[in-house]
Design a protein around this motif. Structure first.
Motif, PDB file in Angstrom:
ATOM      1  N   ALA A  64     -24.333 -59.764 -20.985  1.00 22.39           N
ATOM      2  CA  ALA A  64     -23.528 -59.275 -19.864  1.00 22.39           C
ATOM      3  C   ALA A  64     -23.935 -59.989 -18.583  1.00 22.39           C
ATOM      4  N   THR A  99     -18.590 -53.231 -15.547  1.00 21.20           N
ATOM      5  CA  THR A  99     -19.588 -53.724 -16.496  1.00 21.20           C
ATOM      6  C   THR A  99     -20.938 -53.052 -16.265  1.00 21.20           C
ATOM      7  N   VAL A 120     -23.040 -51.287 -19.120  1.00 24.53           N
ATOM      8  CA  VAL A 120     -24.428 -51.646 -19.423  1.00 24.53           C
ATOM      9  C   VAL A 120     -25.304 -50.392 -19.425  1.00 24.53           C
ATOM     10  N   GLY A 167     -32.659 -52.832 -23.960  1.00 26.99           N
ATOM     11  CA  GLY A 167     -32.130 -53.642 -22.869  1.00 26.99           C
ATOM     12  C   GLY A 167     -33.131 -54.668 -22.404  1.00 26.99           C
ATOM     13  N   GLN A 177     -33.330 -57.113 -19.055  1.00 27.85           N
ATOM     14  CA  GLN A 177     -32.724 -57.562 -17.802  1.00 27.85           C
ATOM     15  C   GLN A 177     -33.226 -58.963 -17.472  1.00 27.85           C
ATOM     16  N   THR A 236     -28.881 -55.286 -25.396  1.00 28.61           N
ATOM     17  CA  THR A 236     -28.021 -55.684 -24.280  1.00 28.61           C
ATOM     18  C   THR A 236     -28.841 -56.515 -23.311  1.00 28.61           C
ATOM     19  N   TYR A 276     -28.708 -58.332 -19.794  1.00 30.76           N
ATOM     20  CA  TYR A 276     -27.822 -58.098 -18.662  1.00 30.76           C
ATOM     21  C   TYR A 276     -28.415 -58.625 -17.361  1.00 30.76           C
ATOM     22  N   ALA A 324     -27.358 -53.709 -13.681  1.00 33.62           N
ATOM     23  CA  ALA A 324     -26.948 -52.404 -14.195  1.00 33.62           C
ATOM     24  C   ALA A 324     -26.577 -51.461 -13.062  1.00 33.62           C
TER      25      ALA A 324
END
Length: 436
Positions: free
Chosen positions: A268, A275, A279, A288, A290, A321, A323, A326
């Motif tokens: 993402a 989004t 997320v 997750g 980041q 995920t 990303y 968030a």
């Protein structure tokens, strides 16, 4: 097979959005990225396709350009080359898809591209229909609304590349056109009278010298009415919503495609509020990671390699995920955006070489484009819809490991390519539960 519909879109997720609409309307649809090898083999979209270029078998072919914010002359040249290539594929009707929020500047690129396409196709009149009610975009009395707000009062007002400071489509479009190009308005009262009334209204507008007709539409049924009435036009222009009224040759054009067994990985890159909410929902149900912007700025290649290894080091049963943001507090500098796109594209390429990765979900228009280019995607064939504008697609990749007969064909890869603002809050988790 009858002559296929040919379309161009000004970005990748816009192309897949249109392709999904066409698929649901009964067209077996293929998306060809501008950077893809199908266009390259034919001489390249930017250079013009050769007469002996490859041919595609589909009811509709959508070329995904990257021209929304390109210089107008560049956007026009690439759009014309794509349409010429589509004509060589046998296409007889055409669709110019742009964003449902009419993202553009006084210089273009919607107006200049539309003018050039009309000249190329020898047509004297077209419609302008950006409405997409499923995502809150409607047009009334020629004014574009985003949900309940006029466009100029929406978040698009301060867009860094295409700030939208007016809601009136006629005023927005007129400065982008050649002097003397007339624009008419077909009001909602006429659309509500039905197909014949709209068809008569289009005829009158053309007889009065209008080259463009902005059409009001606030519901999906209005769009279906307009599409039926405009059936005889060589060129349609608008958002993807108009396509739902184009009757294809099948009940559904969707192919069977969905997540295969294997790791569930989402990349993402989008910073949109939609989004970010997706997320956060995914993080409640899986692992997750980041992006570390400091490491990214120091060494994008090295960090991307380490990130791919971190993803693969986890439990294969975990949903992961990766990303950028968030929440609004996570936002970095606009200068970080290209680094984020490059990083996630590198990660996608590394992951795609792993047998345990049999599909990817990608969030963000620019991120999706970077991933498609990194994976060497030749074409995308669309499956069933997940949410408006979002579906699994089967991505055909180029051959590797040699030339000619010695080249090894890379297996197709299921992908979801999602525009930042599209999809329900649970999309990033629900996509993996969908059956092919």
């Amino acid at each position: 097979m009858s002559m296929p519909l040919g379309a161009i879109a000004d970005d990748l997720t816009g192309a897949t959005d249109l392709a999904i609409m066409l698929t649901d309307a009964g067209y077996e649809t293929v998306v060809v990225p501008e950077e893809g090898t199908l266009l390259a083999e034919a001489g390249g979209a930017t250079r013009g396709a050769g007469p002996d270029g490859p041919s595609l078998q589909a009811d509709a072919i959508v070329v995904a350009l990257k021209t929304r914010t390109a210089p107008p002359g560049d956007a026009v040249g690439r759009s014309l080359a794509a349409v010429r290539w589509l004509r060589q594929q046998g296409c007889g009707r055409f669709y110019f898809k742009y964003c449902s929020t009419f993202d553009s500047t006084p210089q273009g690129n919607i107006g200049p591209v539309a003018e050039a396409l009309m000249d190329e196709l020898g047509t004297s009149m077209t419609v302008v229909v950006p409405s997409f009610p499923a995502t809150g975009r409607t047009v009334y009395q020629g004014n574009l609304f985003v949900h309940e707000k006029p466009l100029q009062e929406s978040s698009l007002r301060d867009h860094p590349l295409t700030p939208m400071r007016d809601s009136n489509l006629i005023r927005l479009l007129q400065p982008q056109l050649r002097e003397g190009s007339r624009i008419a308005l077909l009001p909602l009262t006429t659309v509500m009278e039905g197909t014949e009334a709209v068809r008569d209204g289009l005829r009158r507008a053309e007889a009065d010298g209008a080259r463009y007709v902005v059409v009001d539409a606030v519901t999906d049924e209005h769009l279906r009415t307009v599409a039926r009435a405009a059936n005889g036009l060589t060129l349609l222009t608008g958002g993807s919503g108009l396509a739902q009224g184009l009757a294809g040759p099948r009940a559904s054009g969707a192919i069977s495609v969905g997540p295969a067994r294997g790791r569930r990985i989402t990349l993402a890159g989008s910073a949109s509020k939609t989004t970010q909410a997706q997320v956060r929902h995914a993080l409640e149900r899986g692992r997750g990671i980041q992006l570390d912007l400091n490491r990214l700025r120091e060494d994008v290649a090295g960090y991307s390699e380490a990130l791919a290894e971190e993803i693969l080091a986890g439990d294969p049963a975990d949903a992961v995920t990766v990303y950028a943001t968030a929440s609004p507090e996570d936002l970095g500098s606009l200068e970080d955006a290209p680094l984020i796109e490059e990083c996630l594209a590198r990660v996608a390429r590394a992951l795609s070489q792993e047998e345990s990765v049999q599909g990817l979900v990608v969030a963000g228009g620019e991120t999706s484009g970077a991933v498609i280019e990194a994976l060497g995607i030749r074409s995308l064939r669309m499956g069933r819809t997940l949410d408006p504008g979002v579906a699994w697609a089967l991505a055909e990749r180029g051959a590797t490991g040699g030339e000619g007969d010695s080249a090894e064909q890379t297996p197709p890869l299921p992908l979801v390519l999602k525009s930042g603002n599209f999809g329900g809050e649970d999309l990033l988790t629900r996509a993996w539960d969908m059956k092919a």
